[in-house]
Write a protein that holds these residues in place. Structure first.
Motif, PDB file in Angstrom:
ATOM      1  N   SER A 113       1.149  -1.111   0.115  1.00  0.00           N
ATOM      2  CA  SER A 113      -0.120   0.090   0.098  1.00  0.00           C
ATOM      3  C   SER A 113       0.870   1.105   0.034  1.00  0.00           C
ATOM      4  N   CYS A 114       2.028   1.047   0.426  1.00  0.00           N
ATOM      5  CA  CYS A 114       2.708   2.287   0.078  1.00  0.00           C
ATOM      6  C   CYS A 114       3.400   2.898  -0.235  1.00  0.00           C
ATOM      7  N   TRP A 115       3.676   1.683  -1.118  1.00  0.00           N
ATOM      8  CA  TRP A 115       3.855   1.764  -3.281  1.00  0.00           C
ATOM      9  C   TRP A 115       3.647   2.556  -4.496  1.00  0.00           C
ATOM     10  N   ILE A 116       1.822   2.246  -3.564  1.00  0.00           N
ATOM     11  CA  ILE A 116       0.310   3.648  -4.844  1.00  0.00           C
ATOM     12  C   ILE A 116       0.472   5.182  -4.537  1.00  0.00           C
ATOM     13  N   ARG A 117       0.297   5.588  -5.720  1.00  0.00           N
ATOM     14  CA  ARG A 117       1.024   6.707  -5.082  1.00  0.00           C
ATOM     15  C   ARG A 117      -0.426   7.451  -6.821  1.00  0.00           C
ATOM     16  N   SER A 118      -1.056   8.786  -5.740  1.00  0.00           N
ATOM     17  CA  SER A 118      -1.684   9.442  -6.836  1.00  0.00           C
ATOM     18  C   SER A 118      -1.375  10.646  -7.300  1.00  0.00           C
ATOM     19  N   ARG A 119      -0.716  10.218  -9.149  1.00  0.00           N
ATOM     20  CA  ARG A 119      -0.263  11.376 -10.000  1.00  0.00           C
ATOM     21  C   ARG A 119      -1.005  12.371 -10.190  1.00  0.00           C
ATOM     22  N   GLY A 120      -1.242  12.997  -9.596  1.00  0.00           N
ATOM     23  CA  GLY A 120      -2.648  14.167 -10.114  1.00  0.00           C
ATOM     24  C   GLY A 120      -3.528  13.677 -10.174  1.00  0.00           C
ATOM     25  N   PRO A 121      -4.563  14.068  -9.170  1.00  0.00           N
ATOM     26  CA  PRO A 121      -5.960  13.514  -9.556  1.00  0.00           C
ATOM     27  C   PRO A 121      -7.056  13.975 -10.990  1.00  0.00           C
ATOM     28  N   ASP A 122      -6.491  14.760 -11.569  1.00  0.00           N
ATOM     29  CA  ASP A 122      -7.829  16.041 -12.874  1.00  0.00           C
ATOM     30  C   ASP A 122      -6.712  16.419 -13.537  1.00  0.00           C
ATOM     31  N   ARG A 123      -6.229  14.827 -14.391  1.00  0.00           N
ATOM     32  CA  ARG A 123      -5.316  15.192 -15.426  1.00  0.00           C
ATOM     33  C   ARG A 123      -7.045  15.260 -16.562  1.00  0.00           C
ATOM     34  N   TYR A 124      -7.650  14.056 -16.478  1.00  0.00           N
ATOM     35  CA  TYR A 124      -8.927  14.284 -17.459  1.00  0.00           C
ATOM     36  C   TYR A 124      -9.519  16.337 -17.597  1.00  0.00           C
ATOM     37  N   TRP A 125      -9.384  16.512 -16.282  1.00  0.00           N
ATOM     38  CA  TRP A 125     -10.461  18.114 -16.296  1.00  0.00           C
ATOM     39  C   TRP A 125      -9.091  18.916 -16.901  1.00  0.00           C
ATOM     40  N   LYS A 126      -8.168  18.823 -16.838  1.00  0.00           N
ATOM     41  CA  LYS A 126      -7.427  19.846 -17.397  1.00  0.00           C
ATOM     42  C   LYS A 126      -7.148  19.942 -18.430  1.00  0.00           C
ATOM     43  N   ILE A 127      -7.243  18.748 -19.195  1.00  0.00           N
ATOM     44  CA  ILE A 127      -7.566  18.333 -20.650  1.00  0.00           C
ATOM     45  C   ILE A 127      -8.115  19.208 -21.501  1.00  0.00           C
ATOM     46  N   GLN A 128      -9.451  18.524 -20.947  1.00  0.00           N
ATOM     47  CA  GLN A 128     -11.039  18.862 -21.524  1.00  0.00           C
ATOM     48  C   GLN A 128     -11.183  20.456 -20.678  1.00  0.00           C
ATOM     49  N   GLU A 129     -10.566  21.219 -20.594  1.00  0.00           N
ATOM     50  CA  GLU A 129     -10.732  22.297 -20.135  1.00  0.00           C
ATOM     51  C   GLU A 129     -10.454  23.017 -21.749  1.00  0.00           C
ATOM     52  N   ILE A 130      -9.210  22.600 -22.060  1.00  0.00           N
ATOM     53  CA  ILE A 130      -8.526  23.120 -23.472  1.00  0.00           C
ATOM     54  C   ILE A 130      -9.184  22.789 -24.563  1.00  0.00           C
ATOM     55  N   VAL A 131      -8.894  20.893 -24.427  1.00  0.00           N
ATOM     56  CA  VAL A 131     -10.461  20.255 -25.479  1.00  0.00           C
ATOM     57  C   VAL A 131     -11.612  21.056 -26.443  1.00  0.00           C
ATOM     58  N   LYS A 132     -12.277  20.753 -25.356  1.00  0.00           N
ATOM     59  CA  LYS A 132     -13.546  21.260 -25.236  1.00  0.00           C
ATOM     60  C   LYS A 132     -13.927  23.296 -25.970  1.00  0.00           C
ATOM     61  N   ASN A 133     -12.973  23.646 -26.107  1.00  0.00           N
ATOM     62  CA  ASN A 133     -12.875  24.557 -26.616  1.00  0.00           C
ATOM     63  C   ASN A 133     -12.363  24.725 -28.501  1.00  0.00           C
ATOM     64  N   ALA A 134     -12.184  23.113 -28.825  1.00  0.00           N
ATOM     65  CA  ALA A 134     -12.043  22.971 -30.154  1.00  0.00           C
ATOM     66  C   ALA A 134     -12.645  21.620 -30.809  1.00  0.00           C
ATOM     67  N   LYS A 135     -13.745  21.564 -29.895  1.00  0.00           N
ATOM     68  CA  LYS A 135     -14.555  20.943 -30.578  1.00  0.00           C
ATOM     69  C   LYS A 135     -15.018  20.535 -31.578  1.00  0.00           C
ATOM     70  N   HIS A 136     -15.179  22.271 -32.439  1.00  0.00           N
ATOM     71  CA  HIS A 136     -16.022  22.571 -33.757  1.00  0.00           C
ATOM     72  C   HIS A 136     -14.877  22.214 -34.369  1.00  0.00           C
ATOM     73  N   PHE A 137     -13.303  22.056 -34.382  1.00  0.00           N
ATOM     74  CA  PHE A 137     -12.124  22.337 -35.585  1.00  0.00           C
ATOM     75  C   PHE A 137     -12.813  21.149 -36.132  1.00  0.00           C
ATOM     76  N   ARG A 138     -11.596  21.578 -37.268  1.00  0.00           N
ATOM     77  CA  ARG A 138     -11.706  20.250 -37.814  1.00  0.00           C
ATOM     78  C   ARG A 138     -10.413  19.571 -37.674  1.00  0.00           C
ATOM     79  N   GLY A 139     -10.394  17.728 -38.164  1.00  0.00           N
ATOM     80  CA  GLY A 139      -9.196  16.993 -38.190  1.00  0.00           C
ATOM     81  C   GLY A 139      -9.177  16.329 -36.595  1.00  0.00           C
ATOM     82  N   ARG A 140      -8.038  15.973 -36.385  1.00  0.00           N
ATOM     83  CA  ARG A 140      -6.876  15.233 -35.135  1.00  0.00           C
ATOM     84  C   ARG A 140      -6.946  16.452 -34.285  1.00  0.00           C
ATOM     85  N   LYS A 141      -7.046  18.042 -34.433  1.00  0.00           N
ATOM     86  CA  LYS A 141      -7.100  18.962 -33.722  1.00  0.00           C
ATOM     87  C   LYS A 141      -8.175  18.996 -32.605  1.00  0.00           C
ATOM     88  N   ASN A 142      -8.752  18.269 -32.812  1.00  0.00           N
ATOM     89  CA  ASN A 142     -10.530  18.752 -32.006  1.00  0.00           C
ATOM     90  C   ASN A 142     -10.488  17.636 -30.460  1.00  0.00           C
TER      91      ASN A 142
END
Lengths: 149, 192
Positions: free
Chosen positions: A7-36
């Motif tokens: 149990s000492c070897w389990i680490r929490s490496r930043g619990p909110d990576r998903y939301w930090k990424i979504q904050e930026i990618v949600k502004n790009a949802k209407h773009f064309r190609g892989r950048k959305n």
């Protein structure tokens, strides 16, 4: 067997990576190609988009003013006047309407625009009469120009 | 013949800049007399040569007729829908009854309160227009509005970025907004 140090070897490496990424990618949802979808491409595209929006807000004011001016010029030419003549004579008659309102009136209120054009024309004629005068010199001035005519 | 040609050549070499001696500009006999200058946009003044004569009596009569017609239609209140150009919140708005205005700042009145807009620049109906120089009188026009809604704008992003300089700044701007409904525009009788 009891594994106590697992149990000492389990680490929490930043619990909110998903939301930090979504904050930026949600502004790009209407773009064309892989950048959305893909974060590294979306970051660059979103940054450009925000910068263009910021610059565009300043340019919009300039474009709108040019549009109003060209509309007023077209409407005044329908009445046989040019744009600089109209605006200069309106300011000389102390009519302080701005270009947005005058262009709206030229579109939706043609008779009121015609009345403004007539005001400007009358002020222009007054200016010409004051400048050209009778053709005589003022009192107390003696010049060869009047003698030779 | 030879003498005058020689004299001409001499004069040409002595004063090469004299335009009267250049053969292109010099004509001994021609149908057009006077100083020959090409016609440009500055040859004649841009206004028409003959100004229309001013008759002050007729002008005064026409003005009195117009004023009496407009006064009559104002007193009878038969002008229909009025529009006004109002100066409010450092902007000019072309406004009629029952229309909504969105103002991008805070107005010092609560929701539901009535506001009177005093700086009226122009009032128009179907048959006449009253143009203020620059404003119309307070006792002539009355424009009333109600405050309907006071909100904030959607969060606008202000971003600055310089490439290859590792500089970027992001700011979120939220501006207060007010929505006004124009209730009525009223004209009072008696113009001078």
């Amino acid at each position: 067997m009891v594994f106590l140090s697992l149990s000492c070897w389990i680490r929490s490496r930043g619990p909110d990576r998903y939301w930090k990424i979504q904050e930026i990618v949600k502004n790009a949802k209407h773009f064309r190609g892989r950048k959305n979808r893909c974060y590294s491409l979306a970051v660059k595209a979103v940054r450009r988009a925000f910068v263009y929006a910021t610059k565009g807000r300043r340019l919009k004011k300039r474009y709108m003013r040019t549009l109003w001016i060209s509309r007023i010029a077209a409407a005044s030419r329908e009445h046989g006047m040019k744009y600089p003549v109209l605006m200069h004579n309106l300011t000389k008659s102390s009519v302080q309407l701005n270009r947005r309102v005058i262009s709206d009136m030229a579109i939706t209120e043609p008779r009121s625009f015609l009345s403004l054009a007539k005001v400007a024309r009358a002020r222009q004629q007054e200016g010409f009469r004051a400048a050209l005068g009778d053709g005589k010199e003022p009192v107390g001035v003696f010049s060869r120009v009047v003698l030779l005519q | 013949m030879a003498l005058c040609r020689g004299a001409g050549l001499l004069l040409r070499t002595l004063l090469p800049g004299n335009p009267l001696l250049f053969p292109a500009a010099c004509r001994t006999q021609s149908s057009v007399s006077g100083v020959l200058v090409p016609w440009t946009s500055l040859t004649s003044p841009p206004w028409p040569e003959q100004m229309p004569p001013v008759c002050e009596v007729e002008d005064a009569r026409r003005q009195a007729a117009v004023v009496s017609t407009v006064n009559g239609s104002i007193e009878r209140q038969d002008y229909g829908r009025l529009f006004a150009v109002v100066h409010f919140a450092s902007r000019q708005w072309k406004v009629t009854g029952e229309d909504l205005i969105l103002i991008e700042n805070h107005v010092e009145a609560g929701c539901g309160e009535t506001i009177r807009m005093e700086k009226v620049l122009l009032v128009g109906a179907e048959d006449f227009t009253l143009v203020g120089r620059p404003l119309l009188g307070r006792d002539l026009v009355r424009v009333e509005a109600t405050v309907i809604e006071k909100t904030e704008s959607w969060p606008k992003v202000h971003m600055r970025f310089w490439k290859r300089h590792r500089y970027q700044r992001k700011m979120i701007i939220v501006q207060p907004q007010t929505v006004l409904r124009i209730n009525s525009i009223e004209l009072a009788p008696r113009l001078s």
